[in-house]
Design a protein around this motif. Structure first.
Motif, PDB file in Angstrom:
ATOM      1  N   HIS A  45      25.879 -28.690  11.469  1.00 35.79           N
ATOM      2  CA  HIS A  45      25.136 -27.507  11.108  1.00 35.79           C
ATOM      3  C   HIS A  45      23.464 -27.756  11.174  1.00 35.79           C
ATOM      4  O   HIS A  45      22.660 -27.020  11.718  1.00 35.79           O
ATOM      5  N   LEU A  46      23.105 -28.921  10.659  1.00 37.03           N
ATOM      6  CA  LEU A  46      21.767 -29.300  10.478  1.00 37.03           C
ATOM      7  C   LEU A  46      21.250 -29.721  12.032  1.00 37.03           C
ATOM      8  O   LEU A  46      20.097 -29.483  12.190  1.00 37.03           O
ATOM      9  N   ALA A  47      21.931 -30.343  12.647  1.00 40.35           N
ATOM     10  CA  ALA A  47      21.541 -30.706  13.951  1.00 40.35           C
ATOM     11  C   ALA A  47      21.518 -29.685  14.996  1.00 40.35           C
ATOM     12  O   ALA A  47      20.242 -29.403  15.754  1.00 40.35           O
ATOM     13  N   ALA A  51      17.944 -28.319  16.647  1.00 38.70           N
ATOM     14  CA  ALA A  51      17.790 -28.013  18.030  1.00 38.70           C
ATOM     15  C   ALA A  51      17.661 -26.614  18.130  1.00 38.70           C
ATOM     16  O   ALA A  51      16.428 -26.401  19.384  1.00 38.70           O
ATOM     17  N   GLY A  52      17.975 -25.732  17.419  1.00 34.57           N
ATOM     18  CA  GLY A  52      17.749 -24.295  17.996  1.00 34.57           C
ATOM     19  C   GLY A  52      16.067 -24.071  17.540  1.00 34.57           C
ATOM     20  O   GLY A  52      15.555 -23.338  18.051  1.00 34.57           O
ATOM     21  N   TRP A  53      15.702 -24.711  16.383  1.00 36.73           N
ATOM     22  CA  TRP A  53      14.156 -24.500  16.117  1.00 36.73           C
ATOM     23  C   TRP A  53      13.195 -25.217  17.010  1.00 36.73           C
ATOM     24  O   TRP A  53      12.240 -24.690  17.652  1.00 36.73           O
ATOM     25  N   ALA A  54      13.795 -26.354  17.600  1.00 35.28           N
ATOM     26  CA  ALA A  54      13.020 -26.997  18.825  1.00 35.28           C
ATOM     27  C   ALA A  54      12.931 -26.034  19.959  1.00 35.28           C
ATOM     28  O   ALA A  54      12.013 -25.969  20.582  1.00 35.28           O
ATOM     29  N   MET A  55      14.003 -25.654  20.376  1.00 38.31           N
ATOM     30  CA  MET A  55      14.075 -24.733  21.420  1.00 38.31           C
ATOM     31  C   MET A  55      13.088 -23.371  21.445  1.00 38.31           C
ATOM     32  O   MET A  55      12.800 -23.228  22.071  1.00 38.31           O
ATOM     33  N   ALA A  56      13.484 -22.829  20.284  1.00 34.38           N
ATOM     34  CA  ALA A  56      12.712 -21.742  20.030  1.00 34.38           C
ATOM     35  C   ALA A  56      11.290 -21.994  19.756  1.00 34.38           C
ATOM     36  O   ALA A  56      10.280 -21.476  20.705  1.00 34.38           O
ATOM     37  N   ALA A  57      10.979 -22.989  19.287  1.00 34.21           N
ATOM     38  CA  ALA A  57       9.219 -23.507  19.141  1.00 34.21           C
ATOM     39  C   ALA A  57       8.831 -23.733  20.412  1.00 34.21           C
ATOM     40  O   ALA A  57       7.618 -23.436  20.871  1.00 34.21           O
ATOM     41  N   CYS A  81       8.272 -28.621  17.681  1.00 34.95           N
ATOM     42  CA  CYS A  81       9.202 -28.633  18.843  1.00 34.95           C
ATOM     43  C   CYS A  81       9.576 -30.002  18.814  1.00 34.95           C
ATOM     44  O   CYS A  81      10.775 -30.316  18.962  1.00 34.95           O
ATOM     45  N   VAL A  82       8.697 -30.918  18.864  1.00 36.76           N
ATOM     46  CA  VAL A  82       9.168 -32.255  19.166  1.00 36.76           C
ATOM     47  C   VAL A  82       9.626 -32.911  17.940  1.00 36.76           C
ATOM     48  O   VAL A  82      10.544 -33.657  17.964  1.00 36.76           O
ATOM     49  N   SER A  83       8.949 -32.632  16.998  1.00 41.57           N
ATOM     50  CA  SER A  83       9.586 -33.231  15.682  1.00 41.57           C
ATOM     51  C   SER A  83      10.895 -32.748  15.262  1.00 41.57           C
ATOM     52  O   SER A  83      11.795 -33.756  14.964  1.00 41.57           O
ATOM     53  N   CYS A  84      11.371 -31.474  15.493  1.00 35.81           N
ATOM     54  CA  CYS A  84      12.904 -31.067  15.290  1.00 35.81           C
ATOM     55  C   CYS A  84      13.804 -31.551  16.426  1.00 35.81           C
ATOM     56  O   CYS A  84      14.668 -31.862  15.960  1.00 35.81           O
ATOM     57  N   LEU A  85      13.223 -31.800  17.783  1.00 40.87           N
ATOM     58  CA  LEU A  85      13.897 -32.486  18.599  1.00 40.87           C
ATOM     59  C   LEU A  85      14.281 -33.928  18.312  1.00 40.87           C
ATOM     60  O   LEU A  85      15.421 -34.272  18.228  1.00 40.87           O
ATOM     61  N   LEU A  86      13.347 -34.613  17.851  1.00 41.53           N
ATOM     62  CA  LEU A  86      13.585 -35.993  17.363  1.00 41.53           C
ATOM     63  C   LEU A  86      14.568 -36.089  16.033  1.00 41.53           C
ATOM     64  O   LEU A  86      15.250 -36.947  15.943  1.00 41.53           O
ATOM     65  N   LEU A  87      14.276 -35.221  15.033  1.00 38.63           N
ATOM     66  CA  LEU A  87      15.158 -35.124  13.926  1.00 38.63           C
ATOM     67  C   LEU A  87      16.584 -34.639  14.222  1.00 38.63           C
ATOM     68  O   LEU A  87      17.555 -35.378  13.696  1.00 38.63           O
ATOM     69  N   ALA A  88      16.772 -33.931  15.095  1.00 36.57           N
ATOM     70  CA  ALA A  88      18.111 -33.560  15.487  1.00 36.57           C
ATOM     71  C   ALA A  88      18.842 -34.913  16.116  1.00 36.57           C
ATOM     72  O   ALA A  88      19.831 -34.928  15.942  1.00 36.57           O
ATOM     73  N   GLY A  89      18.035 -35.385  17.048  1.00 34.81           N
ATOM     74  CA  GLY A  89      18.468 -36.586  17.755  1.00 34.81           C
ATOM     75  C   GLY A  89      18.851 -37.829  16.854  1.00 34.81           C
ATOM     76  O   GLY A  89      20.013 -38.371  16.835  1.00 34.81           O
ATOM     77  N   LEU A  90      18.054 -38.028  16.001  1.00 33.22           N
ATOM     78  CA  LEU A  90      17.974 -39.164  14.846  1.00 33.22           C
ATOM     79  C   LEU A  90      19.338 -38.573  13.928  1.00 33.22           C
ATOM     80  O   LEU A  90      20.295 -39.376  13.353  1.00 33.22           O
ATOM     81  N   ARG A  91      19.594 -37.356  13.603  1.00 30.24           N
ATOM     82  CA  ARG A  91      20.548 -36.893  12.693  1.00 30.24           C
ATOM     83  C   ARG A  91      22.025 -36.951  13.456  1.00 30.24           C
ATOM     84  O   ARG A  91      23.079 -37.613  12.857  1.00 30.24           O
ATOM     85  N   LEU A  92      22.092 -36.516  14.559  1.00 32.11           N
ATOM     86  CA  LEU A  92      23.182 -36.970  15.404  1.00 32.11           C
ATOM     87  C   LEU A  92      23.496 -38.618  15.629  1.00 32.11           C
ATOM     88  O   LEU A  92      24.798 -38.810  15.483  1.00 32.11           O
ATOM     89  N   TYR A  93      22.425 -39.289  15.872  1.00 31.21           N
ATOM     90  CA  TYR A  93      22.717 -40.614  15.914  1.00 31.21           C
ATOM     91  C   TYR A  93      23.186 -41.127  14.552  1.00 31.21           C
ATOM     92  O   TYR A  93      24.310 -42.081  14.711  1.00 31.21           O
ATOM     93  N   LEU A  94      22.699 -41.010  13.485  1.00 29.94           N
ATOM     94  CA  LEU A  94      23.185 -41.350  12.100  1.00 29.94           C
ATOM     95  C   LEU A  94      24.607 -40.671  11.718  1.00 29.94           C
ATOM     96  O   LEU A  94      25.329 -41.736  11.233  1.00 29.94           O
ATOM     97  N   VAL A  95      24.940 -39.566  12.238  1.00 29.12           N
ATOM     98  CA  VAL A  95      26.079 -39.091  11.938  1.00 29.12           C
ATOM     99  C   VAL A  95      27.306 -39.837  12.778  1.00 29.12           C
ATOM    100  O   VAL A  95      28.505 -40.024  12.156  1.00 29.12           O
ATOM    101  N   ARG A  96      27.004 -39.977  13.934  1.00 27.19           N
ATOM    102  CA  ARG A  96      28.115 -40.472  14.690  1.00 27.19           C
ATOM    103  C   ARG A  96      28.024 -42.057  14.724  1.00 27.19           C
ATOM    104  O   ARG A  96      29.167 -42.698  14.890  1.00 27.19           O
ATOM    105  N   GLY A  97      27.164 -42.621  14.347  1.00 28.25           N
ATOM    106  CA  GLY A  97      26.728 -44.170  14.013  1.00 28.25           C
ATOM    107  C   GLY A  97      28.032 -44.817  13.473  1.00 28.25           C
ATOM    108  O   GLY A  97      28.614 -45.897  13.664  1.00 28.25           O
TER     109      GLY A  97
END
Length: 97
Positions: A45-47, A51-57, A81-97
């Motif tokens: 849900h955080l990712a 991602a939704g915030w990055a898309m909207a922005a 937009c860019v910050s939220c995209l990077l944070l979503a990617g980092l979140r997914l990387y850490l959760v799946r890691g």
């Protein structure tokens, strides 16, 4: 903190980078929603929120709309937009890691 709603936006016009990010997220998440799941197969849900915030922005700023209110201008900015995209990617990387 001065929240002058009458302050004029500094830039308007198309912003290609956030627009492309927003459109890619829109089509990418629609075509392949499994990209936003965590390691256990559930929606992260955080990712999804980031991602939704990055898309909207990205779409809002990309088409040239710049809100007058300072907080909304930051929330819907290219930087957000860019910050939220990077944070979503980092979140997914850490959760799946």
């Amino acid at each position: 903190m001065n929240l002058d709603v009458n302050e004029a936006p500094s830039q308007t016009g198309l912003a290609w980078l956030p627009l492309l990010i927003g459109l890619c997220l829109m089509f990418g998440i629609t075509a392949y929603p499994k990209v936003l799941i965590d390691g256990s197969g559930r929606a992260d849900h955080l990712a999804v929120t980031l991602a939704g915030w990055a898309m909207a922005a990205g779409i809002v700023r990309g088409v040239g709309f710049v809100p007058r209110h300072r907080v909304l201008r930051w929330v819907l900015s290219a930087t957000a937009c860019v910050s939220c995209l990077l944070l979503a990617g980092l979140r997914l990387y850490l959760v799946r890691g």
